[in-house]
Design a protein around this motif. Sequence first.
Motif, mmCIF file in Angstrom:
data_model
loop_
_atom_site.group_PDB
_atom_site.id
_atom_site.type_symbol
_atom_site.label_atom_id
_atom_site.label_comp_id
_atom_site.label_asym_id
_atom_site.label_seq_id
_atom_site.Cartn_x
_atom_site.Cartn_y
_atom_site.Cartn_z
ATOM 1 N N UNK A 85 0.864 -1.179 0.000
ATOM 2 C CA UNK A 85 0.000 0.000 0.000
ATOM 3 C C UNK A 85 0.902 1.231 0.000
ATOM 4 N N UNK A 86 0.622 2.163 -0.885
ATOM 5 C CA UNK A 86 1.397 3.390 -0.958
ATOM 6 C C UNK A 86 0.681 4.507 -0.219
ATOM 7 N N UNK A 87 1.447 5.480 0.245
ATOM 8 C CA UNK A 87 0.819 6.662 0.829
ATOM 9 C C UNK A 87 0.324 7.551 -0.311
ATOM 10 N N UNK A 102 7.293 3.899 -8.737
ATOM 11 C CA UNK A 102 7.280 2.642 -7.990
ATOM 12 C C UNK A 102 7.392 1.455 -8.958
ATOM 13 N N UNK A 103 6.602 1.482 -10.020
ATOM 14 C CA UNK A 103 6.600 0.389 -10.999
ATOM 15 C C UNK A 103 7.980 0.230 -11.641
ATOM 16 N N UNK A 104 8.626 1.321 -11.970
ATOM 17 C CA UNK A 104 9.953 1.259 -12.588
ATOM 18 C C UNK A 104 10.960 0.614 -11.646
ATOM 19 N N UNK A 105 10.898 0.954 -10.370
ATOM 20 C CA UNK A 105 11.824 0.383 -9.383
ATOM 21 C C UNK A 105 11.570 -1.118 -9.205
ATOM 22 N N UNK A 164 -1.057 -3.971 -10.400
ATOM 23 C CA UNK A 164 -1.730 -2.842 -9.769
ATOM 24 C C UNK A 164 -3.146 -3.321 -9.451
ATOM 25 N N UNK A 165 -3.599 -3.041 -8.232
ATOM 26 C CA UNK A 165 -4.909 -3.518 -7.794
ATOM 27 C C UNK A 165 -5.861 -2.362 -7.515
ATOM 28 N N UNK A 166 -7.141 -2.671 -7.592
ATOM 29 C CA UNK A 166 -8.172 -1.785 -7.064
ATOM 30 C C UNK A 166 -8.553 -2.354 -5.710
ATOM 31 N N UNK A 167 -8.750 -1.507 -4.730
ATOM 32 C CA UNK A 167 -9.118 -2.011 -3.410
ATOM 33 C C UNK A 167 -8.277 -1.393 -2.320
ATOM 34 N N UNK A 168 -8.103 -2.145 -1.248
ATOM 35 C CA UNK A 168 -7.436 -1.602 -0.067
ATOM 36 C C UNK A 168 -5.910 -1.559 -0.185
ATOM 37 N N UNK A 169 -5.337 -2.292 -1.154
ATOM 38 C CA UNK A 169 -3.894 -2.225 -1.393
ATOM 39 C C UNK A 169 -3.662 -1.824 -2.842
ATOM 40 N N UNK A 193 6.112 4.004 0.043
ATOM 41 C CA UNK A 193 5.564 2.784 0.628
ATOM 42 C C UNK A 193 5.045 3.094 2.028
ATOM 43 N N UNK A 194 3.778 2.779 2.239
ATOM 44 C CA UNK A 194 3.152 3.000 3.547
ATOM 45 C C UNK A 194 3.061 1.701 4.335
ATOM 46 N N UNK A 195 2.698 0.613 3.656
ATOM 47 C CA UNK A 195 2.458 -0.645 4.357
ATOM 48 C C UNK A 195 2.787 -1.814 3.437
ATOM 49 N N UNK A 196 3.385 -2.855 4.012
ATOM 50 C CA UNK A 196 3.712 -4.070 3.270
ATOM 51 C C UNK A 196 3.205 -5.260 4.072
ATOM 52 N N UNK A 197 2.477 -6.139 3.416
ATOM 53 C CA UNK A 197 2.006 -7.370 4.043
ATOM 54 C C UNK A 197 2.547 -8.540 3.231
ATOM 55 N N UNK A 198 3.299 -9.402 3.886
ATOM 56 C CA UNK A 198 3.906 -10.553 3.211
ATOM 57 C C UNK A 198 3.202 -11.824 3.644
ATOM 58 N N UNK A 199 2.924 -12.690 2.674
ATOM 59 C CA UNK A 199 2.325 -13.985 2.943
ATOM 60 C C UNK A 199 3.213 -15.045 2.311
#
Length: 153
Positions: A73-75, A85-88, A100-105, A133-139
């Motif tokens: 999730x980006x700020x 971000x995509x280039x990096x 790239x998603x629509x939704x909460x992330x 980058x604001x938040x990262x969730x790893x699964x």
Amino acid sequence: MTELDPYERKILRELQRDASQTTAQIAERVGLSSSPCWRRIDRLEREGFIQRRVAIVDRHKVGLNAHVFVQVKLNAHGRANLDEFAAKIREFPEVLDCYVLLGSVDFMIRVVAEDISAYERFFFEKLSQLPGVQEITSTVALSEIKATTALPI
């Protein structure tokens, strides 16, 4: 969009199954002679239906045992710079896919690494250092039930 005939669909299925087959082998499997089969394959390549032919490597055999799905999730400032971000992300060899998603992330990323320690280094030294980058969730994936690159044609 160009319509695919039944032979072209069969050719695409065959190439997805095993792209190392010769034109003669494919022709035999789809019920064509070699020349018309070659012309169809050539057209499918020229028109972009076939993007490229690759070898699919077993990640475990090359020592990439960690498979991680990452939501980012980006700020607000980061969202304004999605291209940056995509280039990096494209520069990181550990990243196999990024959407790239629509939704909460904002992004779903698929990452491979040698092990969880290697993923941790990737996380702290690369991913979390990206601007915005604001938040990262790893699964972490424990096992693979189905993995395919073949489209249902």
